[in-house]
Structures are given as structure tokens and as C-alpha cells.
Design a protein around this motif. Structure first.
Motif, mmCIF file in Angstrom:
data_model
loop_
_atom_site.group_PDB
_atom_site.id
_atom_site.type_symbol
_atom_site.label_atom_id
_atom_site.label_comp_id
_atom_site.label_asym_id
_atom_site.label_seq_id
_atom_site.Cartn_x
_atom_site.Cartn_y
_atom_site.Cartn_z
ATOM 1 N N MET B 1 0.414 -1.152 -0.156
ATOM 2 C CA MET B 1 0.080 0.032 -0.058
ATOM 3 C C MET B 1 0.911 0.952 -0.182
ATOM 4 O O MET B 1 0.512 2.206 -1.105
ATOM 5 C CB MET B 1 -0.644 0.311 1.374
ATOM 6 C CG MET B 1 -1.173 1.266 1.880
ATOM 7 S SD MET B 1 -3.397 0.620 2.156
ATOM 8 C CE MET B 1 -2.488 -1.154 2.702
ATOM 9 N N SER B 2 1.945 1.595 0.705
ATOM 10 C CA SER B 2 2.944 2.527 0.747
ATOM 11 C C SER B 2 3.821 2.588 0.058
ATOM 12 O O SER B 2 4.583 3.622 -0.571
ATOM 13 C CB SER B 2 3.395 2.576 2.704
ATOM 14 O OG SER B 2 3.428 1.494 2.361
ATOM 15 N N GLU B 3 3.312 1.504 -0.804
ATOM 16 C CA GLU B 3 4.230 1.326 -2.240
ATOM 17 C C GLU B 3 4.395 2.166 -3.224
ATOM 18 O O GLU B 3 3.219 3.398 -3.132
ATOM 19 C CB GLU B 3 3.529 0.700 -3.232
ATOM 20 C CG GLU B 3 4.132 -0.615 -4.664
ATOM 21 C CD GLU B 3 4.373 -1.787 -4.336
ATOM 22 O OE1 GLU B 3 5.342 -2.328 -5.151
ATOM 23 O OE2 GLU B 3 3.549 -2.037 -3.618
ATOM 24 N N ARG B 4 5.677 2.899 -3.148
ATOM 25 C CA ARG B 4 5.944 4.044 -4.441
ATOM 26 C C ARG B 4 5.332 4.228 -5.669
ATOM 27 O O ARG B 4 5.307 3.531 -5.743
ATOM 28 C CB ARG B 4 6.413 4.705 -3.964
ATOM 29 C CG ARG B 4 7.964 4.442 -5.073
ATOM 30 C CD ARG B 4 9.051 4.306 -4.619
ATOM 31 N NE ARG B 4 10.005 3.378 -5.873
ATOM 32 C CZ ARG B 4 10.197 2.345 -5.260
ATOM 33 N NH1 ARG B 4 9.704 1.766 -5.055
ATOM 34 N NH2 ARG B 4 10.648 1.132 -6.760
ATOM 35 N N ARG B 5 4.766 5.213 -5.931
ATOM 36 C CA ARG B 5 4.147 5.187 -6.857
ATOM 37 C C ARG B 5 5.463 5.406 -8.442
ATOM 38 O O ARG B 5 6.527 5.833 -7.881
ATOM 39 C CB ARG B 5 3.505 7.047 -7.435
ATOM 40 C CG ARG B 5 2.895 7.372 -6.658
ATOM 41 C CD ARG B 5 1.217 7.129 -6.817
ATOM 42 N NE ARG B 5 1.077 7.464 -4.997
ATOM 43 C CZ ARG B 5 -0.336 8.034 -5.440
ATOM 44 N NH1 ARG B 5 -0.920 9.296 -6.326
ATOM 45 N NH2 ARG B 5 -0.868 8.361 -4.113
ATOM 46 N N VAL B 6 4.772 4.421 -8.755
ATOM 47 C CA VAL B 6 5.941 4.090 -10.905
ATOM 48 C C VAL B 6 5.892 5.504 -10.955
ATOM 49 O O VAL B 6 5.443 5.862 -11.446
ATOM 50 C CB VAL B 6 5.700 2.844 -10.638
ATOM 51 C CG1 VAL B 6 6.871 3.049 -12.415
ATOM 52 C CG2 VAL B 6 5.768 1.421 -10.282
ATOM 53 N N ARG B 8 5.547 7.208 -14.605
ATOM 54 C CA ARG B 8 4.856 6.289 -15.556
ATOM 55 C C ARG B 8 5.772 6.722 -17.126
ATOM 56 O O ARG B 8 6.552 8.021 -17.187
ATOM 57 C CB ARG B 8 3.272 7.309 -16.089
ATOM 58 C CG ARG B 8 2.842 6.835 -14.772
ATOM 59 C CD ARG B 8 1.416 7.387 -14.907
ATOM 60 N NE ARG B 8 0.861 8.004 -16.654
ATOM 61 C CZ ARG B 8 -0.036 8.627 -17.253
ATOM 62 N NH1 ARG B 8 -0.873 9.328 -15.454
ATOM 63 N NH2 ARG B 8 -0.061 8.443 -18.235
#
Lengths: 343, 343
Positions: B1-6, B8
Motif C-alpha cells: 500500500m505504501s508502495e511508492r508511485r512508479v 509513468r
DNA sequence: CGCTATAATGTAAGCGGTTACATCATACGG
DNA sequence: CCGTATGATGTAACCGCTTACATTATAGCG
């Protein structure tokens, strides 16, 4: 009608008219930075004169956020849908997000290049109702760290995606316990929802546990398909009656099938609740207007919608959200179970 | 969930990986211009590898069209809404448009700068249901030549805005004529919808004309508020009964109020249709499941939605649309009027 | 074999905003 | 009276894509 389109004013037009730079106009629009009151007034007057509105896409591009949330649905139908959408639309409005909706049932044949018309490319986050999105797409979004919140649906194994739903088992238990304990019913039909419908599983579990608690053996013949659909339930109950199955109550997995079941019972001349007690689940608007009024479990549908939006917005803004939000339900005793409540 | 945004991928990333220019990638994506098959394959491979999706806002900005239509609603509720939305969502999908929805009931307090969150700035055209938009805003949009199609609502005086709705008066006439001619009823209550509801006016007109045709004087006491709402109708009918008003039939302006009326009648111990015949209008899903099944008029709700989208798309693309689209309705005789149709 | 039509691709100027940074006045403290 | 902090505003790069136009390679033709 054939009125030609008027060229829209841009921020440069406003800046020109007000005699300032576009940066200043932008500051006025967004209440950001410092602008002298006098200047701001001029800008606002220019905006008014030109009837200017900022081009949303240009803002999106520059700010790198869409201010839009997407809603994905497997299909659009029934009271349930309307209530949920009301909650979601309300929530979106409250938080200042636009709402883009997409129903999977649409023939998306025209979209050749990319499969899903809603996703990271045009929203800041997605709300997915039941199995609105295939698992692959869900995994892809999750891998990218894209905010997603599920409604009435648990994430596939291994994916930590927040979900919002209601408590099911305990209230199903209480409902069936009521039929047995208060009204002495022992041959209770359960009308199950479709396979993919998780809620139905839990409701069935509550049904089974209540029977066990009263030492009533589970009879497989009493568990039949309701399909979360009026017509399906009606046909099923009609068949059970034709087959001469012995039962004195029906627990419909949802109010839609309860409605169908009621129709079938009345058509067959059975009295409800005297011959067959009937209870449902959801408390859709119509439940209280049936004849007899339906005993059921109130699911706070609209609130689910609002809560889901709340979680999604929190996820978008902070990167965090509760993994599971379980909203409480409430027994609603009316007359179809045999109680004689005046309404 | 706290996965950082990749981060794009952009079209430039794809171009780099495929060893071509961004223009070529764009051509591949949009199937425009000429691209060698070999090159196209490389580009597609790069797109796949990078999991690239075009940034919608950037496309919108560059193309100057949003490929989105907006839907404005005064409020979200009931079966009617769900059906209509199904038609609209389906239509939008068919034509390749996204659907942005906005319900006027939302507290839009947060929007300080510009009043309407949906309009020329983020859509190519608007669908407006009943009085979803104030007249001023409608005039503004029309003056700008912005495509708008009204649903179940006529344009204010002087504005030539296309609208899509159904035939009302003739079927109301036939319904009431049926009550009088076939079932011999003469004291027929009419439950009117809210003032703003145009359809209700026409239905009332049909009611009046049918009475006149049978030389039955209009009794103002028989015309009461149904509010297009179950609870309102229920309360109204309960009051009429309490007041001892003499009547032998009810023509509810819509099925929602018919449902409420039915509840009130049954609660008061009146038999339907023996004591009081009851008919509605709309044929919502639930109508056939009421007890007795409701005689009503089928309104092709979903089709109205599709048709409205069709008109709007035509208007967007060609600048033209039919000023008025009137969809036909159909009498549905069930049992609540006194007929003995087996269903 | 040179010329031109055509296919394939690249270059770069927008589309309409936002915002980091630069610039310029003005006010204030020592 | 000067240096500087602060407020007000402007400049211009950038967001990611489309597309008119330019360029180059290739093929067909007299």
C-alpha cells in the motif's frame, strides 16, 4: 443549434485584458502566492468579462494530477446501485473530485490500443465495485502504486488493496436465529447469490452456523440459487414449490431475490408469513413497501460509497488507507418473518 | 500500500526504446499517417515493455477535444435513475466517449472560483436530466455554441436545445380511458409529480382529457400530490382515506408513487383492485412484482439514455441534432386495474 | 539514368495552464 | 541614508502529446 462554437478565452486573454502576466492570473485563480487586492480585482473583472474558465486538461497536465476519481462497475442496475452511486457522487463532491464512471458491460470494442478506458491515464485513483476489473489489470495497477479501493470485494491473494464492505455473517446469523428461536421455523431455504458475490458466501456461513447452533442438520436441498435477481429467485422458488419441497421459511441472500421469492409464493397461493416466513438482506427502498413488509438487514449502502471515497482520497493524498473497512449492519424486523410490528 | 508511485513512461521513453521519434509512436498509437510494419512492431513492443499508456490530459490538450461527455443530474435515486444511466453509459461506450457524472445535490461548497464542475472546460458536450442546471448556466453554454442535450426536460423559452423524452399525454389518456371504459371507474384520483416535472403535467392533461371524453366532471379534490416519491404518495393517500374522500381508482403519475399508494391502501384494508383500482406510469422493474402486479405504461428508459447520447454525439460531431426526440410508450395491463391477466 | 511521385520518418511548434526563479519597489532598522 | 527583508509581479521552462511541414529514401517511369 447550428450556432458556431465561440472561441474560448485563455489565460493569456485574461492576462492581456487585465494588463498583467499569466502568472498573476493563475495566482488569482488558485488563491496561491501573493497578489495585490487591487490587481486581483482587475483580474477577476477580466475573467468575468471574457467568461473565462480554465481548461481542465491544461491544468491537469501542468499540475500532474487529474482531480478525478474513476468508478468501475460490472453492471448498472437496481436500487443498490443508485444508493451506492449517490454516496460516491456525494463523497467525490465533498472532497472536490470529479467522477468518471465506467461500466464493464459496455461494448468497448472501439478501444483497440489500450484496454481500460479508466485508469492511471485519466484519474488519480479508482473505486472498483465487486469484480469490475480483471485480476491482471488490478495487479498491474497495484504494481505501479496506483491508488485503488475495492467495494464489496476482497483483493486477490497477495495484493494489499484496501477494501470497504459490510459485516455479513453475524447479521445473517441473527436473522436465521430469529426465524428459528422466535418463530419456530426449522426448514429454512437459503437463496444464494452468484458465485463471485463474496457477501453471499458470508451470509450463507451465518445461515449454516445458526442452524448448527440450534442443532438443525443442514439439508443441501434447501440451499438454492437466488442469483441476486428477482426473476431467478422467482423461478427457483416456483420450482421448489412444484417439486413439493418441504420448507417453512426462506432466507433470501438479498432483497432483490426476496422480492422474486415473494412473488412466487403468492402466485402459488402460499401465505406469507403464515405458511412461509420470508426474510431478506440489504433493506432496499422497496422492502418496506412489499406486502407484507420485508424483515431484512439494513446495509448502509450510501455510507459505504462515501466511506470508500474517503479511503481512496486518503490513499491518494497520503499513500495510506485502512486495509479493511467493515460497516455495521442492523436487523430490521417487519412482518414477513411473522412478527407483528406496526409500522 | 505504501508502495511508492512508479514514474509513468512517456511517449518519449517509448520513442527512445524503439529507436524512433515521438511522432512515429504517436502515429502507431492513433493508427494515423503511414508507418512501416516493421517499425510499428518495434513501437508496440516498446509500449508493451514499458507498460505505456498515453496521458489523457496531454492528448486532450493537443487535440482540443476531451472525448468525454458530462451528465448532470438533480439527484440520484430509484430504479429510473439506474436504467437511464445504464443506457447512457452504454451509449457513451458505444461511441467511444468517457462519462463524467455530476449530481447537483452534492455540496459544491469547495468550488469557489467557478460554479460548475462540468462544462466546456472538461467535456465535449453535456447531457442534462430534468432541471439539473439552472437556466442561466444553460443560456451561457448555449450562447457559446456548446453542445447540450436535455433529457425529460424542454428548453427554456427561446433556446433551441435538443431534448429527448417520451410521449406522455396519449398513454395517460388511454390508461384512464381503460379505467373508465373497461372497469367502470368514475372517481379517479390523480397523484401528480412535483411542479418542475414536465412529464407530470402532460400525464395530468391526458387524465383530464380522458375524463372529459367520458363527460365526467373534473373534481379538484381528486387531484393530489404524489411527489414522485413513495413516502409522499403513501402519506397523501392515507390522508385521502382518513378524510373519507370517495374514490374508486387511483392513477399515480409514476410507479414510485403507485407503490406508496398501494402500501397506504393495503394498510387501510382496501382491496386492490376490487375496492380501488390502481395504475401507475413508467413500468419500473418492481412493478410486476407488486401484489397485485401493477398496470402501468412502459417508458423505454434505457433507450432514452442511449438516444440522448446519440443525439449529443451527433451534435458534437456535426453541429446538428433533432430538436425533439419523442420515444413511444406502451400500455402494460396487469392486475391492479382489475384485469385478470395471467402473467 | 535522371526525375519525380510516394512512402517513411523526423523536427519542432503549439495546446493552455503552473511554478521556480528572477526582478523590481517599497518599507524598515541601524 | 544605505542595506536588506518582504511583497508584488513578470519570465520562461515545462507538463506529454499531436501534427504541419521538412527531409530523406525508394521506386517507378520515360
Amino acid at each position: 443549434m447550428s450556432e458556431r462554437r465561440v472561441r474560448r478565452a485563455t489565460i493569456a486573454d485574461v492576462a492581456g485584458l487585465a494588463g498583467v502576466s499569466t502568472a498573476t492570473v493563475s495566482r488569482v485563480i488558485n488563491h496561491a502566492g501573493t497578489v495585490a487586492p487591487e490587481t486581483a480585482r482587475h483580474v477577476r473583472a477580466a475573467i468575468e468579462t471574457l467568461d473565462y474558465r480554465p481548461h481542465a486538461a491544461a491544468q491537469v497536465l501542468a499540475r500532474n494530477r487529474t482531480n478525478t476519481i474513476g468508478l468501475v462497475f460490472p453492471e448498472i442496475s437496481g436500487y443498490y446501485f443508485a444508493s451506492l452511486l449517490r454516496g460516491i457522487a456525494g463523497g467525490a463532491g465533498t472532497y472536490g473530485y470529479d467522477l468518471l464512471i465506467y461500466s464493464a458491460q459496455e461494448s468497448a470494442t472501439y478501444r483497440t490500443a489500450f484496454q481500460y478506458p479508466v485508469g492511471e491515464q485519466n484519474t488519480d485513483g479508482l473505486l472498483v465495485f465487486t469484480d469490475g476489473l480483471p485480476e491482471g489489470e488490478l495487479r498491474r495497477l497495484h504494481a505501479r502504486g496506483f491508488p485503488v479501493v475495492l467495494i464489496h470485494w476482497s483483493p486477490p491473494a497477495g495484493l494489499e488493496i484496501p477494501s470497504v464492505t459490510t459485516e455479513n455473517k453475524a447479521s445473517a446469523y441473527r436473522l436465521v436465529d430469529h426465524l428459528i428461536g422466535v418463530h419456530g421455523r426449522r426448514r429454512i431455504v437459503f437463496l444464494a447469490g452468484p458465485e463471485e458475490h463474496e457477501d453471499s458466501h458470508w451470509r450463507e456461513k451465518g445461515y449454516r452456523q445458526a442452524l448448527e447452533a440450534h442443532r438443525i442438520p443442514i439439508d443441501g436441498a434447501l440451499i438454492a440459487a437466488g442469483g441476486s435477481d428477482r426473476e431467478v429467485a422467482r423461478a427457483t422458488v416456483a420450482r421448489l414449490l412444484r417439486d413439493g419441497l418441504d420448507f417453512d421459511a426462506i432466507f433470501a441472500g438479498d432483497d432483490d431475490s426476496a422480492t422474486g421469492a415473494l412473488t412466487a409464493l403468492l402466485e402459488a397461493g402460499r401465505r406469507v408469513p403464515e405458511d412461509v416466513a420470508l426474510v431478506g438482506f440489504d433493506d432496499i427502498d422497496i422492502a418496506q413497501h412489499l406486502n407484507p413488509p420485508l424483515t431484512t438487514v439494513r446495509v448502509p449502502v450510501e455510507q459505504i460509497g462515501r466511506e470508500a471515497v474517503g479511503q481512496l482520497v486518503h490513499l491518494i493524498r497520503t499513500g495510506e488507507a485502512d486495509l479493511l473497512t467493515l460497516l455495521p449492519t442492523q436487523l430490521v424486523i417487519r412482518r414477513s418473518c411473522g412478527c407483528n410490528v406496526v409500522h
